[in-house]
Scaffold this active site. Structure first.
Site, PDB file in Angstrom:
ATOM      1  N   HIS A  10       0.750  -1.271   0.024  1.00 44.39           N
ATOM      2  CA  HIS A  10       0.055   0.032  -0.029  1.00 44.39           C
ATOM      3  C   HIS A  10       1.005   1.119  -0.053  1.00 44.39           C
ATOM      4  O   HIS A  10       2.059   1.423   0.218  1.00 44.39           O
ATOM      5  CB  HIS A  10      -0.891   0.063   1.329  1.00 44.39           C
ATOM      6  CG  HIS A  10      -0.470   0.352   2.596  1.00 44.39           C
ATOM      7  ND1 HIS A  10      -0.211   1.448   3.224  1.00 44.39           N
ATOM      8  CD2 HIS A  10       0.559  -0.527   3.188  1.00 44.39           C
ATOM      9  CE1 HIS A  10       0.572   1.108   4.166  1.00 44.39           C
ATOM     10  NE2 HIS A  10       0.869   0.264   4.436  1.00 44.39           N
TER      11      HIS A  10
ATOM     12  N   CYS B 245       3.317   3.658   3.164  1.00 40.53           N
ATOM     13  CA  CYS B 245       3.886   2.673   4.126  1.00 40.53           C
ATOM     14  C   CYS B 245       4.892   3.184   4.923  1.00 40.53           C
ATOM     15  O   CYS B 245       6.079   3.077   4.404  1.00 40.53           O
ATOM     16  CB  CYS B 245       4.239   1.197   3.460  1.00 40.53           C
ATOM     17  SG  CYS B 245       4.597  -0.154   4.522  1.00 40.53           S
TER      18      CYS B 245
END
Lengths: 325, 270
Positions: free
Chosen positions: B149, B152
């Site tokens: 994602h 991070c």
């Protein structure tokens, strides 16, 4: 550790090149390249190549990105932006399998789009704030079991809970050395400065069952057994105090006992104990029973624990027991 | 602001209005505004109660989900047979149950810092190994899905830590070091890009490193060879609201003709 060298690819059939990745030698014979049509500025072409030599039983893998391989050609797309389709693929799977896979991932795609439409875009301001940083008040340690996601059973929304999920929601003690769980603890406590750590156990836990089934001194090369050994003290104490119960009941006892042990293990981390002592961090245990849908919750009582309990090893006193059914 | 202060303030304001009649209209509006502000503050003004928060959440789940789907939950109580094993980051913003709406029973989910899968090591990484072993051999999942994602913290740490012998953390540096091949690749390929872009690239490359590390587990290899298991990589970008998915296919070759199998299943959702 092996370092990645930029792999080279060629469009020529039959060319033979080697590249090193993860210390393995990769031999490329025919290189099958899949070109994807991508709209606008999202051009990307990725080739994943894995070869497995059945006779030598050696596998080698290579993941190539287009940025590494400028010679890969990219086709501009005339399609409207949106779903990018597979153009060409080689596969050994039967058509039926591929169909199911396609359906499965189409379902996931629809779910994401639905999340985006109904949740993300509806709460854009909130998500924009979250994009800048997270400030969860909870750190949750739960089992990886598919039935016990804390976001589902306790309704945590994006941004609320930093979550670790492992087999049997175990927390190893500080002296056991680096592990995935304590790296997450360190990040949550020292960087995110969470105010609460919640360890949640659950009914019918396969990991706890494996722990309770382990024979003393058994030499087993299974990963599961190496890991659940972290909860050994819980199973020893369960067998000592609950030996008159059936195996299933003992497992249930151990599921809760192991949560208490994990809470005590949390206090073996100096930066956790310090924050608990200063009242900046609370440690909570929880137990989710999905057979009758109930949730039990208790809080570790650091101040109320005796000096002997604080010295470590055993369980600590608890307070604020609740049972929600 | 406590109730007492509020009442005192209102009394003082009323007194003022009484004395100065022409202020009434403006004051009335102000009083309304203050009241409205106070009402919203009093509901948020209480200190956060973590126990109440989770109790509310559980009661809501029981009422709206559990009790409305007795058949599903009855079956789940007997056992689970999820199709997916998911590796996702511990980040509070990326729970797969939200973004991919996994329902109870669908996905065996491991969450750790930066969604890393370390290579096979029974001593050091038994936790992850135990999860993979359980998922593949006992639950017989069909897919292992590693989801990275945006923004991070773990990957940012990986990109920032010097790894020059010094260390500023007890465990974090050691853990995110698993992604070191991704860092090396990004630094060599994107040397001149800004740090933020390098991190984004590393977030995606680290997923590939994890997928590669999955191959070091013999039971994963066996599953791939027998075509009972598939590996997928994903990337959730919550800054732009997009999700990328890609796949890995694995094929057998005889020693005489090395055939490469490359298959992409790649979609990007906007």
């Amino acid at each position: 550790m092996a370092s990645l060298t930029p792999p080279s690819t060629s469009c020529n059939n039959g060319s033979s090149r080697t590249s090193t990745i993860f210390g393995l030698m990769l031999k490329s014979g025919e290189v099958e390249q899949t070109h994807l049509s991508l709209p606008g500025s999202f051009r990307r072409s990725c080739t994943f190549k894995i070869t497995y030599d059945y006779h030598t039983m050696q596998h080698s893998g290579c993941i190539i990105r287009d940025k590494m391989s400028p010679r890969l050609s990219l086709k501009a797309s005339k399609e409207s932006p949106g779903l990018t389709k597979e153009i060409r693929r080689e596969k050994f799977k039967t058509a039926g399998d591929k169909q199911n896979e396609q359906e499965l991932f189409d379902e996931l795609k629809n779910r994401f789009l639905s999340f985006k439409r109904n949740n993300y875009l509806e709460n854009l301001e909130e998500y924009e704030k979250l994009a800048k940083g997270q400030a969860p008040k909870f750190m949750v340690i739960a089992c990886a079991d598919s039935r016990v996601c804390p976001s589902v059973i306790l309704g945590f929304q994006p941004g609320e809970a930093f979550m670790v999920r492992n087999v049997a929601n175990l927390v190893p003690p500080y002296e056991s050395g680096p592990s995935e769980t304590n790296a997450a603890l360190e990040f949550a406590v020292n960087s995110l400065e969470v105010e609460n750590i919640l360890v949640i156990g659950h009914s019918c836990c396969g990991g706890i069952r494996a722990l309770m089934s382990m024979q003393e001194g058994s030499d087993d090369s299974s990963f599961i057994k190496s890991w659940v050994r972290v909860g050994k003290n819980a199973s020893i104490s369960t067998k000592a105090t609950a030996s008159n119960l059936s195996f299933d009941q003992q497992c249930r006892h151990c599921e809760k006992e192991s949560v208490s042990r994990s809470l005590s293990n949390l206090l073996t981390y100096p930066w956790i104990e310090e924050r608990v002592m200063r009242g900046l961090l609370s440690l909570h245990g929880g137990y989710y029973d999905f057979v009758d849908c109930s949730f039990e919750k208790w809080t570790l009582d650091y101040m109320g624990s005796s000096l002997k309990e604080k010295a470590g090893g055993g369980k600590h006193a608890t307070k604020n027991h609740s049972f929600w059914r | 602001m406590s109730g007492k202060d509020y009442e005192e303030a209102i009394e003082a304001l009323k007194k003022l209005l009484h004395e100065k009649g022409d202020l009434k209209a403006t004051a009335a509006m102000k009083v309304e505004q203050i009241t409205a502000e106070l009402q919203s503050t009093s509901s948020d003004g209480n200190p956060f109660n973590p126990v109440e928060r989770i109790k509310e959440g559980f009661i809501h789940f029981k009422r709206e989900k559990y009790e409305k789907n007795p058949a599903l939950y009855g079956e789940l109580a007997k056992g689970q047979s999820p199709k997916f094993m998911v590796f996702a980051c511990s980040d509070s913003r990326v729970c797969p149950s939200h973004i991919l709406h996994f329902q109870p029973g669908e996905a065996f989910v491991v969450r750790n810092v930066a969604n890393m899968v370390p290579p096979y090591d029974q001593t050091k990484y038994s936790g992850v190994g135990a999860a993979i072993e359980y998922a593949v051999l006992h639950l017989k999942v069909e897919y292992i899905f590693v989801i990275g994602h945006s923004a991070c913290g773990g990957i940012k740490g990986l990109m920032s830590f010097p790894y020059d012998g010094s260390s500023s953390t007890d465990f974090i540096e050691d853990w995110v070091k698993i992604g070191a091949p991704a860092k090396a690749k990004v630094l060599s390929a994107h040397r001149d890009k800004p740090f933020g872009d390098q991190c984004t690239n590393c977030e995606k490359e680290a997923v590939n490193v994890s997928l590669g590390n999955l191959l070091t587990y013999p039971f994963v290899r066996d599953g791939l060879v027998n075509k009972t298991l598939g590996l997928k990589g994903g990337y959730y970008d919550f800054i732009n609201g997009s999700f990328e998915l890609w796949g890995l296919e694995f094929g057998l070759s005889s020693s005489f003709s090395v055939k490469d199998v490359a298959t992409i299943l790649h979609w990007k959702l906007y």
